[in-house]
Design an enzyme around this catalytic site. Structure first.
Site, PDB file in Angstrom:
ATOM      1  N   HIS A  16     -12.567  -9.156  -1.855  1.00 22.66           N
ATOM      2  CA  HIS A  16     -12.406 -10.833  -1.445  1.00 22.66           C
ATOM      3  C   HIS A  16     -11.990 -10.322   0.086  1.00 22.66           C
ATOM      4  CE1 HIS A  16      -8.359  -8.035  -1.515  1.00 22.66           C
ATOM      5  NE2 HIS A  16      -7.995  -8.804  -0.326  1.00 22.66           N
TER       6      HIS A  16
ATOM      7  N   ASP B 267     -13.415  -5.791  -7.196  1.00 25.81           N
ATOM      8  CA  ASP B 267     -12.738  -6.490  -6.348  1.00 25.81           C
ATOM      9  C   ASP B 267     -12.724  -5.173  -4.719  1.00 25.81           C
ATOM     10  OD1 ASP B 267     -12.664  -7.849  -3.745  1.00 25.81           O
ATOM     11  OD2 ASP B 267      -9.828  -7.409  -4.334  1.00 25.81           O
TER      12      ASP B 267
ATOM     13  N   SER C  39      -5.218  -5.126   1.841  1.00 25.51           N
ATOM     14  CA  SER C  39      -6.424  -4.773   0.770  1.00 25.51           C
ATOM     15  C   SER C  39      -7.420  -4.698   1.928  1.00 25.51           C
ATOM     16  CB  SER C  39      -6.907  -6.278   1.306  1.00 25.51           C
ATOM     17  OG  SER C  39      -5.558  -7.279   0.253  1.00 25.51           O
TER      18      SER C  39
END
Length: 451
Positions: free
Chosen positions: A83, A113, A186
């Site tokens: 992402h 992911d 992230s």
């Protein structure tokens, strides 16, 4: 282990392998249409001037985003979240020393992911190694590194709060931690005190968008397998068994005469590897490739991590007996693109009756057309369900098709009554029904009322 006096040595040693990631994406301009103004209207000139003045706002524009990542090899392979880079036209890597390099996308895996990037460099890069996430224990110290909220390199520490967390994905295996993780973290690494990466920081649970001490890192043992396949193929290649499965509940175990509520119950076997090997709906998978199957989640992960084309031994319970099947696995990514029919053809004689809190009917052409099912389908249609019944509580609804009872096919209501009586005589407290709703199969165990 005593509480460490400082994490400074670990940060000094491994921070050079942690990177900031900046992406640039072209975003299409807004085009909300023009107002309709009658020709000759006094507002015509006003609206034309307004459109001309704002025309630039509808032009394409550049959007940027920030994230984190870490180098896993001296020749420039970098791991981050999918992402973080999804849809990006340009990906720029900023290293700890301030150097910047453009990165190319090697491959991504939306299910976990994870994304793998590559930079070209003449100098060997500092890198970190993956550790064994299965060895992480609740209460162990962990350190998160990354680029939170675009503030630049940052370190936070905490403990492993929980293991084997599932959020929404099929292959989820998250480590939960209270180390501060925010937006921008992230894709960054979660280290153990040996400096090994045991997780990739992916998500947080927060009512306000900031860290409240509930962060999730995808376990390194999942990430390693994904990264290896992305390096080798540029895509994932997961094993595929070719069955629909569900967890075995206590009442299902009782209905099937199982010793415990464990394993994976096969609800449907479409065309594929399992069908070729002789697996049947109603089988309970208890062992896969020599490993005991506890539940469906564990089986799905194990099958997905097994090499495509490998022939494995699968142990199933069928009619109270153990059978071992040899299944040659297919590839899940190829199978997911294919639709498989679920209904089976057959015949039934029209009839209606109330049983176990349900109004049941055999299949008629009128009902088949109304419910969009095969008019020749075997089974009983649920016409209505008493909202106070166990059947309603277990999720049965009008329009469901019951195709099996006691792991035997149904054609008439008399067949169901026979199966119920056989279960009662066998001392069972419940009977297992196979339900299809819009073609999707599901087993449900319903209690048998004593006579």
């Amino acid at each position: 282990m005593a509480r460490p006096e400082s994490f400074a040595d670990l940060a000094d040693r491994f921070s050079p392998a942690v990177v900031n990631i900046t992406t640039a994406t072209t975003v299409a301009g807004r085009d909300e249409g023009s107002p309709i103004v009658p020709e000759g209207s006094p507002f015509e000139d006003f609206f034309r001037e307004f459109q001309d003045r704002n025309r630039g706002e509808r032009a394409p524009r550049r959007s940027s985003a920030l994230g984190s990542g870490f180098v896993i090899s001296e020749d420039g392979f970098i791991v981050t979240n999918n992402h973080v880079i999804e849809g990006a036209d340009e990906i720029t890597i900023e290293f700890f020393n301030g150097d910047e390099l453009d990165a190319e996308l090697v491959g991504t895996d939306e299910k976990t992911d994870i994304a793998l990037l590559k930079v070209e460099t003449d100098e060997p890069l500092p890198f970190v190694n993956f550790g064994d996430s299965d060895l992480a224990r609740v209460g162990d110290w962990v350190v998160a590194m990354g680029n939170p909220l675009g503030q630049g390199f940052s370190v936070s520490a905490g403990i492993v709060s929980a293991r084997n967390r599932a959020l929404s994905g099929t292959y989820d295996d998250y480590i939960q931690t209270d180390a501060a993780i925010n937006r921008g973290n992230s894709g960054g690494p979660l280290f153990n005190l040996d400096g090994e990466v045991i997780g990739v920081n992916t998500a947080i649970l927060s009512p306000n968008g900031g860290s409240i001490g509930i962060g999730f890192s995808m376990a390194s043992n999942v990430v390693k397998g994904v990264v290896d396949q992305l390096q080798q193929y540029g895509e994932t290649r997961r094993g595929w068994l070719g069955v629909r499965i569900q967890d075995v509940t206590e009442d299902m175990a009782d209905a099937m005469g199982l010793a415990s509520a464990s394993g994976a119950l096969v609800s449907d076997v479409p065309e594929g590897p399992a069908m070729d090997a002789g697996m049947e709906a109603g089988d309970v998978i208890t062992s896969f490739d020599g490993v005991e199957v506890e539940d469906t989640r564990g089986l799905v992960r194990q099958v997905g991590n097994t090499q495509v084309g490998k022939t494995v031994r699968v142990t199933v319970m069928r009619d109270g007996e153990t059978q071992t099947l040899r299944v040659t696995l297919g590839r899940r990514e190829e199978a997911e693109a294919e639709a498989v029919p679920a209904a089976q053809p057959g015949e039934s004689t029209p009839m209606e009756k109330d049983l176990m809190g349900m109004s049941l009917s055999s299949v008629t052409p009128e009902l088949a057309e109304q419910l969009d099912i095969d008019p020749d389908a075997d089974g009983l249609i649920v016409r209505d369900v008493d909202e106070m019944s166990e059947a309603y509580e277990k999720g049965l609804r009008a329009g469901d098709l019951i195709t099996e009872a006691g792991q035997q096919k149904l054609e008439t209501i008399a067949d169901l009554e026979t199966r119920v009586e056989e279960a009662r005589e066998a001392g069972r407290k419940s009977i297992l029904l196979l339900i299809r709703r819009q073609g999707e199969p599901r087993f449900v165990a319903l209690p048998i009322a004593e006579e």
